[in-house]
Design an enzyme around this catalytic site. Structure first.
Site, short mmCIF file in Angstrom:
data_model
loop_
_atom_site.label_atom_id
_atom_site.label_comp_id
_atom_site.label_asym_id
_atom_site.label_seq_id
_atom_site.Cartn_x
_atom_site.Cartn_y
_atom_site.Cartn_z
CE1 TYR A 55 0.79 -1.38 4.30
CE2 TYR A 55 0.79 1.01 4.47
CZ TYR A 55 1.13 -0.23 4.98
OH TYR A 55 1.80 -0.32 6.18
CB SER A 72 -0.54 5.43 12.30
OG SER A 72 0.72 4.84 12.06
#
Lengths: 290, 290, 290, 290, 290
Positions: free
Chosen positions: B179, B257
């Site tokens: 990804y 994140s």
């Protein structure tokens, strides 16, 4: 919590880890397909018949496979004509299934429109908080070896207790609504910055709504973080499609959904049985045989 | 740091430069391909055989090339059927590889779905801060000739020490999750406006999670600023795909994140060996030969 | 008090106009093309040869046209196989070029993937502020006839002085990175609401970084407001593609980029000479002949 | 204090449930189609004639079916050439309709461009608040059995009273404007976090505008939560298309629309009668026969 | 006005209605088309000739139709090769035009890329405020019958006075820039929540810039609320395309544009005359005959 606070380094009130435990079951693949109707209609009746027989045979066997069943749906609208849902024991088995379907003569008349890869998942907010707090009270450090061992035991117990929900039979309702979703990670509102107790509270409130619809709808939650483009994929099954609208509308007002849920496209389908494939391909609404 | 502060002109606490040093290794190209199954199935067995032999031969040689290996994956879902991952010494070699593959007879049965161009990258937050601070303490002005020379030496030392991680062997795990991702440059939250020490602290916290999964997952980070549409591309390799979900879910709660990561599409694949190409094209899940 | 006042220094301190002067040179068209490899490979060698000869001849003449040169690039990844970059004296000439290329027999084997239309542009922040301030000090009203005459003279002087940068030769570096970009017009952060002096300060800071890379990279800025979907298109040319990553990463931390730049897709290519077209189409990495 | 408290009046003032009652009528499918004009023009006149006759017959029967009518529109612009709107008693009937149309020979000359799945819906804000408040005053707990019984009676009464609006005849105006929409669930502005009384007030204000256009426009609201990608789909029917612009522009200023409405694509069409299909396919603007 | 204030229920300072009056003229359709060059080039010269003659004849008649003219443009870049702009008296006439063009043999060589549907519109901020205020001062209630009658008279007077701008001749400049746009309806900045006087002030400021370019550019504003996906479509016509860039760049700094305008894709074209269609299709830049 004010805006500025949500930007502060978050601190779970009790310094327990932020991540809820989850347990996983079947690997799941949704395949949305368009039918090449023009090419199909141009086939001779005998060819249609042979192609339907081959495909219906393979699909009927998949439907009946209790170790990992499949289901067929006639989709409404232009997003696809058919949807296959496969429950399997592993990603290898899912890959095997899609490669096997791609070899069918029927595949010449199907175009992949989209798909979704995920695994059946149960989030264990309550057990998680209890276990984390208990281990903390006993002075066992998070992520230490004894901590991991005890957490592993919690997971094993839950996985066994929840086995029927992790490896369910394919629901036999007439209608399905499938959609992927995220929990928001926006600038001001960020699910992942909330304390685990607050997330547990909101998920509990969220679950209460679902429970009021328990008799009318069957819900299967799958997790797809690391596998596909959204965090979760949700299947709702019901005998009356209005139930989908009522349930999801009501949930839109609970805090977890109103503030944190982001939804992907919705796929609405009519469940049918593999032996009805020929009826479907000849233009009839196919039946769900019981 | 409050919202208003992030809008003020940022000042790194010590006036050292804001940019962390990075070192780079292999040039990397991911190629996601769809198989034209209908056209493929219509080929005579002898044609299939010849086409597979030609392609498997070329791909097997690429797999074995220790100066820049390639790998093959069977992708799950509609985003593609095959993924090639190429590690090479330069962009010219990558271009050579894609032009060479486009000449294979197999290429008539492949459609490029997407791709990703990047280079293996290691970010050196800790050495950077140490070096910048040390040079500052010694009164050496940033970007002066002596400064550049000393930084050049740091980079050279690190590049040599990290050589195996910059030019790694192709991991031989069964599953991959690829990804692309960005660090957020939003209106209120902007990774690039944080002081370097704060970024270093968050990346360190982020890395601690990864280290807990060290035995289960192999991670290769590639940088793509200036090359492709996201800032980084990440490959995770594991023997159990659930590891991808557990790792990325856990990371979703760390500060770097939760607040700053934005994710692109996820590609999940099953690693297989070039000699298994024929099996794959005939509808079998291909094996990873050891 | 307006929204942005609460978050950013207000209005132009001296009430001079907000718009920086710009001067323009070549009209520029980027054309990204996919090669229909299957159709190409099926051609007889003699046909390939004739088609290559026709196209290479036309393209070589365009390469050498000092009044408005073109260049060819082999693109990396699926976004396109070839990129043409055309510098021309007018939009009519650009239109002529694309219509001429569409008539080549080679065009049967090319599919337009995307394109970008712009003009080479130099922004004159410093001269603008000086001129605006000077005219104001002399009591000449903005946009009055004398004001327009004097501004016209500034533009004419600059246009002459900058002629080589407005009508440059095509850079002869091996690699290109092309990307479009905007200056943010967000709800909280809006480039166009900053005072011109602040924009000038940030653009100057931004330019200092570029200057540190002067020996390694050649940058051509084109403006596309009113022509295409982003505000600017940027071409970077270098002998080492890592330079693109290092430069753009470093710029990501300067204020103008961190807070206000939004980037479109990146196209990375290998520059080659028209006589190498046949080599490229036969699967070899084509060379840049000097 | 939570994020939204700082910006909007809090919680439901009286702690009555947040969800307005709705009643539903026809299941509705919009199908937008492109005509394959080239293929169509290449047909012999006799083939065209036969294909038109078959399709016009089927569509005319659907138009006349008072238990669930269909309508045909010639769309303006590239989004589609034809739009079918189907009102049916159930999703099975909708599925039957689309499968039946896919079997027509005409279908070889139509390409599905997009579609929309929904049900005719009436929101009952005023009755809801009255009923909720009344039940609360009588001490009947929300969602208890007696509460559900009484709410069920409200719904049944309304459904009967509103029958003509839930199962309407197909409007016979010349023009249609169809568009999907959402109520915003943004970070700062979130329709679903407003108290139900405030939503009722805004929807009432919104409705007053519509009522001023009552003589000129016929509006049919359909709900699609759980069925398709937006929350609602709106059809406006009028004899003068300028009415669409005036009505929607005026609504853009009411609070419910200005702050909370998000709009999808707009489809503008000219209503025509099935027997005019041949005229349409031969390039004439088809008429709406009365 | 602070952020929080913009979230409060807005109140136009004088309680006059919020909606500015508009008057409308021609119905307008933009059609962007790609040419199928490969198929075109493969035609025999006689076929090309016949097809060009048929199409050029029809298009030339449309160009000359003073009751509703059309124009042809050669587009730059990949977004399309040709653009048709049609001014017509009604949506029926627009529909007739597109159906008529779809019947041309040329249509086999054209692919619709995109389109835009709108009506020429003039916004009457100043007359609106004057009329609303006057009616209020006279005690005439908004939306009452006398109010509607008087407003109707204002509209009729304006429509007559503005007739040449509502039903203009097709501008005969060499270049066009077409783009759709919205007025922002963001969370913090919302055009539709501003008081009408403030909107009038900003639109006036915006218009002053346009007036400075009056000699160089001809602007036609069309409204598309309720018809297409953006709120307005703008056509700029000029003899020098740099004018587009200068005008739009300058406007980007005015308050109405900097804070509230959102822009769609830009289409840049070269205006040519129908009799030049053959030249265009043979690869020459076509001329605009006067």
């Amino acid at each position: 919590m004010r805006v500025e606070e949500s930007i502060m380094p978050k601190a779970n009130s009790d310094e327990i880890p932020a991540v809820p435990l989850t347990i996983e079951g079947y690997s799941v693949l949704h395949q949305m397909m368009r039918v090449r109707w023009s090419a199909w209609r141009q086939l001779a009746a005998a060819d249609k018949s042979a192609i339907v027989d081959e495909a219906a045979g393979v699909l009927a066997a998949m439907e009946r496979d209790s170790a990992g069943p499949s289901a067929l749906f006639s989709l409404l609208g232009h997003k696809g004509d058919m949807m296959f849902v496969h429950f399997r024991q592993s990603f290898d088995e899912l890959n095997s299934t899609e490669l096997q379907l791609a070899q069918l003569r029927l595949a010449d008349f199907l175009e992949p429109a989209t798909s979704y890869l995920s695994v059946i998942e149960l989030g264990l907010y309550e057990s998680t908080i209890k276990a984390y707090q208990d281990l903390k009270d006993r002075g066992i450090e998070a992520h230490s070896e004894p901590w991991k061992r005890e957490i592993g035991e919690v997971l094993a117990r839950q996985k066994e207790a929840m086995h029927p929900r992790l490896f369910p039979e394919m629901p036999q309702h007439r209608y399905v609504s499938f959609y992927p979703m995220d929990r928001r990670r926006g600038e001001a509102r960020n699910w992942y910055s909330l304390p685990i107790e607050e997330r547990a509270r909101q998920m509990n409130e969220h679950g209460l709504i679902g429970r009021r619809y328990a008799g009318e709808v069957r819900q299967i939650i799958t997790g797809s973080i690391g596998f596909d483009d959204w965090e979760w994929g949700v299947d709702l099954f019901a005998q009356d499609p209005l139930t989908f609208k009522k349930l999801i509308y009501e949930m839109r007002f609970d805090e977890a959904s109103a503030k944190f849920a982001e939804f992907g496209p919705f796929y609405t389908g009519v469940h049918f049985s593999a032996p009805q494939l020929g009826a479907f391909l000849s233009g009839q609404v196919p039946a769900l045989l019981s």
